[in-house]
Enzyme design. Structure first.
Site, PDB file in Angstrom:
ATOM      1  N   LYS A  63      -2.250   7.465  -1.438  1.00 64.14           N
ATOM      2  CA  LYS A  63      -2.953   7.372  -2.724  1.00 64.14           C
ATOM      3  C   LYS A  63      -2.978   8.682  -3.507  1.00 64.14           C
ATOM      4  O   LYS A  63      -3.085   8.666  -4.736  1.00 64.14           O
ATOM      5  CB  LYS A  63      -4.385   6.868  -2.502  1.00 64.14           C
ATOM      6  CG  LYS A  63      -4.459   5.424  -2.057  1.00 64.14           C
ATOM      7  CD  LYS A  63      -5.900   4.974  -1.886  1.00 64.14           C
ATOM      8  CE  LYS A  63      -5.958   3.541  -1.378  1.00 64.14           C
ATOM      9  NZ  LYS A  63      -7.353   3.057  -1.273  1.00 64.14           N
ATOM     10  N   ALA A 115     -13.269  10.999   3.836  1.00 61.85           N
ATOM     11  CA  ALA A 115     -13.067  11.911   2.709  1.00 61.85           C
ATOM     12  C   ALA A 115     -11.652  11.773   2.139  1.00 61.85           C
ATOM     13  O   ALA A 115     -11.081  12.729   1.616  1.00 61.85           O
ATOM     14  CB  ALA A 115     -13.333  13.350   3.139  1.00 61.85           C
ATOM     15  N   GLY A 228     -15.498  -5.136   3.046  1.00 63.78           N
ATOM     16  CA  GLY A 228     -14.450  -4.774   2.110  1.00 63.78           C
ATOM     17  C   GLY A 228     -13.838  -5.918   1.327  1.00 63.78           C
ATOM     18  O   GLY A 228     -13.125  -5.682   0.345  1.00 63.78           O
TER      19      GLY A 228
END
Length: 260
Positions: A63, A115, A228
């Protein structure tokens, strides 16, 4: 229209089944496939992906690595891109994450596990929603510290970072918990116990099947428990909007048929 999702690993992705069934049901001339790219070959393989596909999604671990290869439309400091259309990059993660929370209060402090790109999207949404106190727990402290540094610049947000070993201690002091890591994807336990989950307002695990964290949260009667799938639904609808494909109730129906 030719679409795909790239990542590594990618075999677990439900996106080809979801989009494929929707395109077939709606008689839309489009295909969607999964493409596994070896991280060591990313720089060369991504060139052909951009050329061969009209649009695509990006998942772990690309990403952030995708950004130099496309024209990013993503507002800093989000940086991560997960949706591409005609060479332009967007982030639909933060929209997908936030939609299920729009009518729900978010009690602070909020603890985020992870993170990476997903965590960035979570922090981005929470800051826009007015959250001012975020605790990030991660294996690699430097990645969490980078998020802290970049998101605190404009003020109105305090981000504290902790090593993964502190997860129980941080969870105990938080009111809301978001798992934006892969922890639990193979059934691993986060280490958070019923003692820490007691009295929590929100537990939101971005993994889209039952994880030990989700199951424990339900047993502990956490006020709001989300997995999710909720994020994936709204993220997917935003992807379709970017690709110029109508969705609406027909897509939601197909989505839950595949994901139930």
């Amino acid at each position: 229209m030719r679409l795909c999702i790239i990542g590594h690993p990618i075999s677990h992705s439900m996106s080809p089944s979801i989009y494929g069934r929707f395109f077939e049901a709606m008689n839309i001339d489009a295909t969607y496939e999964a493409v596994d790219i070896d991280p060591n070959e990313f720089s060369t393989k991504i060139v052909s992906i951009i050329q061969d596909f009209d649009g695509f999604n990006v998942t772990i671990p690309f990403k952030e690595r995708i950004v130099p290869h496309i024209v990013s439309q993503v507002e800093p400091p989000l940086l991560a891109v997960n949706c591409i259309f005609q060479g332009r990059g967007y982030n639909t993660d933060w929209i997908g994450f936030g939609k299920p929370l729009q009518r729900r209060p978010i009690e602070e402090p909020v603890m985020i596990i992870g993170a990476g790109g997903a965590a960035r999207a979570v922090v981005f949404y929470l800051k826009r929603a007015g959250v001012k106190n975020i605790q990030i727990v991660n294996r690699t402290l430097s990645r969490a510290e980078k998020i802290k540094e970049e998101f605190e610049v404009s003020g109105n947000l305090e981000v504290n970072v902790f090593p993964l070993e502190s997860i129980r201690e941080v969870a105990a002091k938080s009111k809301s918990i978001v798992n934006a890591s892969s922890l639990g994807i193979n059934g691993e336990d986060t280490g958070i116990t019923a003692e820490e989950l007691s009295g929590k307002s929100l537990v939101y695990d971005l993994i889209y099947w039952k994880t030990p964290l989700i199951e424990s949260s339900r047993r502990c009667e956490v006020k709001t428990v989300l997995d999710g799938r909720h994020m994936l639904l709204h993220q997917a609808m935003e992807n379709l909007r970017i690709w110029g494909v109508p969705s609406g109730e027909s897509f939601e129906k197909t989505f839950w048929e595949v994901m139930k």
